[in-house]
Design an enzyme around this catalytic site. Structure first.
Site, PDB file in Angstrom:
ATOM      1  N   TYR A 126       0.841  -1.196   0.000  1.00  0.00           N
ATOM      2  CA  TYR A 126       0.000   0.000   0.000  1.00  0.00           C
ATOM      3  C   TYR A 126       0.885   1.258   0.000  1.00  0.00           C
ATOM      4  CZ  TYR A 126      -3.147   3.726   1.180  1.00  0.00           C
ATOM      5  OH  TYR A 126      -3.813   4.931   1.146  1.00  0.00           O
ATOM      6  N   ARG A 173       1.740   8.435  12.800  1.00  0.00           N
ATOM      7  CA  ARG A 173       1.372   9.672  13.502  1.00  0.00           C
ATOM      8  C   ARG A 173      -0.123   9.972  13.412  1.00  0.00           C
ATOM      9  NH1 ARG A 173       2.821  14.972  10.593  1.00  0.00           N
ATOM     10  NH2 ARG A 173       0.956  14.188   9.532  1.00  0.00           N
ATOM     11  N   ARG A 186     -10.625   5.174   8.452  1.00  0.00           N
ATOM     12  CA  ARG A 186      -9.787   4.511   7.449  1.00  0.00           C
ATOM     13  C   ARG A 186      -8.487   4.180   8.121  1.00  0.00           C
ATOM     14  NH1 ARG A 186      -8.527   4.906   1.650  1.00  0.00           N
ATOM     15  NH2 ARG A 186      -8.101   2.749   2.143  1.00  0.00           N
ATOM     16  N   PHE A 246      15.122  19.601  -1.154  1.00  0.00           N
ATOM     17  CA  PHE A 246      13.749  19.154  -1.413  1.00  0.00           C
ATOM     18  C   PHE A 246      13.545  17.724  -0.898  1.00  0.00           C
ATOM     19  CE2 PHE A 246      11.175  16.574  -4.380  1.00  0.00           C
ATOM     20  CZ  PHE A 246       9.921  17.140  -4.160  1.00  0.00           C
TER      21      PHE A 246
HETATM   22  C1  PS7 Z   1       4.916  15.048  -5.876  1.00  0.00           C
HETATM   23  C2  PS7 Z   1       6.248  16.100  -3.985  1.00  0.00           C
HETATM   24  C3  PS7 Z   1      11.960  12.693  -2.736  1.00  0.00           C
HETATM   25  C4  PS7 Z   1      12.694  10.532  -3.862  1.00  0.00           C
HETATM   26  C5  PS7 Z   1      -0.351  14.237  -2.461  1.00  0.00           C
HETATM   27  C6  PS7 Z   1       7.372  13.007  -1.425  1.00  0.00           C
HETATM   28  C7  PS7 Z   1      -1.122  11.471   0.379  1.00  0.00           C
HETATM   29  C8  PS7 Z   1       3.606  11.109   2.685  1.00  0.00           C
HETATM   30  O1  PS7 Z   1      -2.216  12.307   5.461  1.00  0.00           O
HETATM   31  O2  PS7 Z   1       0.149  15.478   2.956  1.00  0.00           O
HETATM   32  O3  PS7 Z   1      -2.926  12.950   3.129  1.00  0.00           O
HETATM   33  O4  PS7 Z   1      -2.339  14.724   4.822  1.00  0.00           O
HETATM   34  O5  PS7 Z   1       1.128  14.604   5.097  1.00  0.00           O
HETATM   35  C9  PS7 Z   1       4.305  14.703  -3.482  1.00  0.00           C
HETATM   36  C10 PS7 Z   1      10.797  10.496  -2.363  1.00  0.00           C
HETATM   37  C11 PS7 Z   1       0.703  12.013  -2.852  1.00  0.00           C
HETATM   38  C12 PS7 Z   1       6.253  10.879  -0.858  1.00  0.00           C
HETATM   39  C13 PS7 Z   1       1.105  10.419  -0.007  1.00  0.00           C
HETATM   40  C14 PS7 Z   1       3.084  13.916  -3.761  1.00  0.00           C
HETATM   41  C15 PS7 Z   1       9.737  11.027  -1.510  1.00  0.00           C
HETATM   42  C16 PS7 Z   1      -0.605  11.288  -2.842  1.00  0.00           C
HETATM   43  C17 PS7 Z   1       5.159  11.562  -0.148  1.00  0.00           C
HETATM   44  C18 PS7 Z   1       2.194  14.013  -2.571  1.00  0.00           C
HETATM   45  C19 PS7 Z   1       8.368  10.720  -2.107  1.00  0.00           C
HETATM   46  C20 PS7 Z   1      -0.611  10.141  -1.812  1.00  0.00           C
HETATM   47  C21 PS7 Z   1       1.958  13.548   1.568  1.00  0.00           C
HETATM   48  C22 PS7 Z   1       4.065  10.602   0.288  1.00  0.00           C
HETATM   49  O6  PS7 Z   1       1.657  13.419   2.980  1.00  0.00           O
HETATM   50  O7  PS7 Z   1      -0.599  13.225   3.841  1.00  0.00           O
HETATM   51  C23 PS7 Z   1       5.106  15.258  -4.419  1.00  0.00           C
HETATM   52  C24 PS7 Z   1      11.765  11.229  -2.953  1.00  0.00           C
HETATM   53  C25 PS7 Z   1       0.830  13.352  -2.652  1.00  0.00           C
HETATM   54  C26 PS7 Z   1       7.280  11.521  -1.431  1.00  0.00           C
HETATM   55  C27 PS7 Z   1      -0.168  10.661  -0.437  1.00  0.00           C
HETATM   56  C28 PS7 Z   1       1.721  11.137   1.103  1.00  0.00           C
HETATM   57  C29 PS7 Z   1       2.348  12.358   0.874  1.00  0.00           C
HETATM   58  C30 PS7 Z   1       3.098  11.224   1.287  1.00  0.00           C
HETATM   59  P1  PS7 Z   1      -2.103  13.323   4.348  1.00  0.00           P
HETATM   60  P2  PS7 Z   1       0.588  14.290   3.755  1.00  0.00           P
HETATM   61 MN    MN Z   2      -5.094   8.798   1.113  1.00  0.00          MN
END
Ligand code: PS7
Ligand code: MN
Ligand code: MN
Ligand code: MN
Length: 328
Positions: A126, A173, A186, A246
Site C-alpha cells: 500500500y 502519527r 480509514r 527538497f
Molecule cells: C509530488 C512532492 C523525494 C525521492 C499528495 C514526497 C497522500 C507522505 O495524510 O500530505 O494525506 O495529509 O502529510 C508529493 C521520495 C501524494 C512521498 C502520499 C506527492 C519522496 C498522494 C510523499 C504528494 C516521495 C498520496 C503527503 C508521500 O503526505 O498526507 C510530491 C523522494 C501526494 C514523497 C499521499 C503522502 C504524501 C506522502 P495526508 P501528507
Molecule cells: Mn489517502
C-alpha cells in the site's frame, strides 16, 4: 493553489530549480487530487473505484472537475481545470512520468479500497502505491531534467524506500485522526502487527490499554526505521543543492516525528508534531550530507536512549536499538 493545499511541501517545491519547479508542483497537485478522491469517505465505493482507475485520463481533460473532499481540497477539485491547463504546458517528457505514476497509484489505491491492510507485506505494498511510486516518479523527473544523473531513472528500490519512510511515519502519527474520520474510519496499521496487542484497533484509545498501545506503536516505529539507511544512501547520490534540500527536509521531519512518537501515548490522544522552532532550525541548516547525517544521528540517538530503558519490558526494543545504531 499549492500554497493553499500543502503545508509541508509548498516551500521546498518552490525552492526547486526552475527546470523542475512546475513539473513537481503539478505532480503534487495531480496526486493531491487523486488522494482527495481516495480519502473522501462520502464518495460511494462503486463510484470511487472506477474513478481512481481512470483518473490518469482526467489529467488530459480540460473540462474535468468534481465536487468532493474537505477544506482546501474542495477548491482544488472545483478549480481542477486550472491544474489541467498548467499540466498541458509542461514538457511532454514530464507529463508522461506524471501520467504513468498517476495511473499506477490510482490502480493501487483502487485495489486497497475494499481490502484491509492485513500483513506487513500488504502494508509495504500500500505504501509503495501511495508514496514509493512518488519517489520513483520524482527520480525519473530528476534524471530527465539532467540536474541529477541518469541512474536516478533506475533507482526504483532506493526511491521506494524514500517514499515508504515518509508514508509510514504519516500513517503512524495519524492514528487518531484516521480512526476518528467521519463518516467512517480509514486505517492503515497492519493487522498482523496490531492484532498481537489488541482485538480491535480502537482499543488503543482507552487509557487502560496504554501498555499494549505503546508496544504496538514501538513495533511500527521500529519497522519504519528499516527504511532510513536506504533513504540516506539515496540522498548521498544527489548533486544538486536544491534537489537535495527538497528530498532531505521531509526525511528529517520524518525521523524527527518518529523519534517524537516512539513510546509516546500522545499518539493515541492527540496530534504529535515537531515544534515549529525545532523544525525551522533543521530546515534552515540542512545544506550538506554532513548536516543530514547530524540530524539523523541526533534523532536516532534519542530513540536509542529511550529504547535502552525498555529492553526488559518491550520485546522490540533490542531491534530498535540495532536499527538506531545502524542509522548512526
Ligand atoms: C509530488 C512532492 C523525494 C525521492 C499528495 C514526497 C497522500 C507522505 O495524510 O500530505 O494525506 O495529509 O502529510 C508529493 C521520495 C501524494 C512521498 C502520499 C506527492 C519522496 C498522494 C510523499 C504528494 C516521495 C498520496 C503527503 C508521500 O503526505 O498526507 C510530491 C523522494 C501526494 C514523497 C499521499 C503522502 C504524501 C506522502 P495526508 P501528507
Ligand atoms: Mn489517502
Ligand atoms: Mn490523504
Ligand atoms: Mn495521513
Amino acid at each position: 493553489m499549492l500554497n493553499r493545499v500543502s503545508r509541508s511541501f509548498a516551500v521546498v517545491i518552490q525552492s526547486l530549480p526552475t527546470e523542475l519547479r512546475d513539473a513537481v508542483c503539478l505532480f503534487y497537485l495531480v496526486l493531491r487530487a487523486l488522494d482527495t478522491v481516495e480519502d473522501d469517505m462520502a464518495v460511494a465505493v462503486d463510484v470511487k473505484v472506477p474513478l481512481l482507475r481512470v483518473f490518469h485520463e482526467k489529467i488530459y481533460d480540460r473540462s474535468w472537475k468534481m465536487s468532493c473532499g474537505y477544506g482546501p481540497y474542495v477548491d482544488l477539485m472545483q478549480q481542477y481545470p486550472l491544474v489541467t491547463d498548467a499540466f498541458l504546458r509542461i514538457k511532454p517528457m514530464y507529463q508522461k512520468v506524471i501520467a504513468d505514476i498517476t495511473r499506477r497509484m490510482g490502480e493501487g489505491m483502487a485495489e486497497f479500497i475494499e481490502k484491509e491492510v492485513l500483513t506487513v507485506k500488504e502494508y509495504d505494498l500500500y505504501c509503495h502505491y501511495v508514496a514509493g511510486l512518488v519517489g520513483i516518479g520524482l527520480s525519473q523527473l530528476f534524471a530527465s531534467s539532467q540536474l541529477e544523473s541518469e541512474e536516478f531513472a533506475n533507482m526504483e528500490d532506493l526511491a521506494n524506500h524514500m517514499g515508504l519512510f515518509l508514508q509510514k511515519t504519516n500513517i503512524i502519527r495519524d492514528y487518531l485522526e484516521d480512526i476518528n474520520e467521519e463518516p467512517a474510519p480509514r486505517m492503515f496499521w497492519p493487522k498482523e502487527v496490531w492484532g498481537r496487542y489488541a482485538r480491535r484497533l480502537d482499543a488503543f484509545k482507552a487509557p487502560e490499554n496504554a501498555a499494549a498501545s505503546l508496544g504496538c506503536l514501538n513495533e511500527l516505529v521500529t519497522d519504519a526505521l528499516r527504511h532510513a539507511p536506504h533513504s540516506l544512501a539515496y540522498m548521498a547520490k544527489l548533486r544538486n543543492h536544491d534537489v537535495f534540500r527538497f528530498c532531505a527536509i521531509p526525511q528529517v521531519m520524518a525521523i524527527g516525528t518518529l523519534a517524537l512518537c516512539y513510546n509516546n501515548r500522545g499518539v493515541f490522544t492527540g496530534v504529535v508534531k515537531m515544534r515549529r522552532g525545532e523544525t525551522a532550525k533543521y530546515v534552515q541548516q540542512l545544506c550538506t550530507m554532513a548536516d543530514l547525517h547530524q540530524a539523523f544521528d541526533r534523532f536516532a540517538g534519542s530513540i536509542s536512549a529511550r529504547a535502552s530503558e525498555l529492553v526488559n519490558t518491550d520485546k522490540n526494543a533490542k531491534l530498535a536499538l540495532r536499527r538506531a545504531a545502524e542509522i548512526q
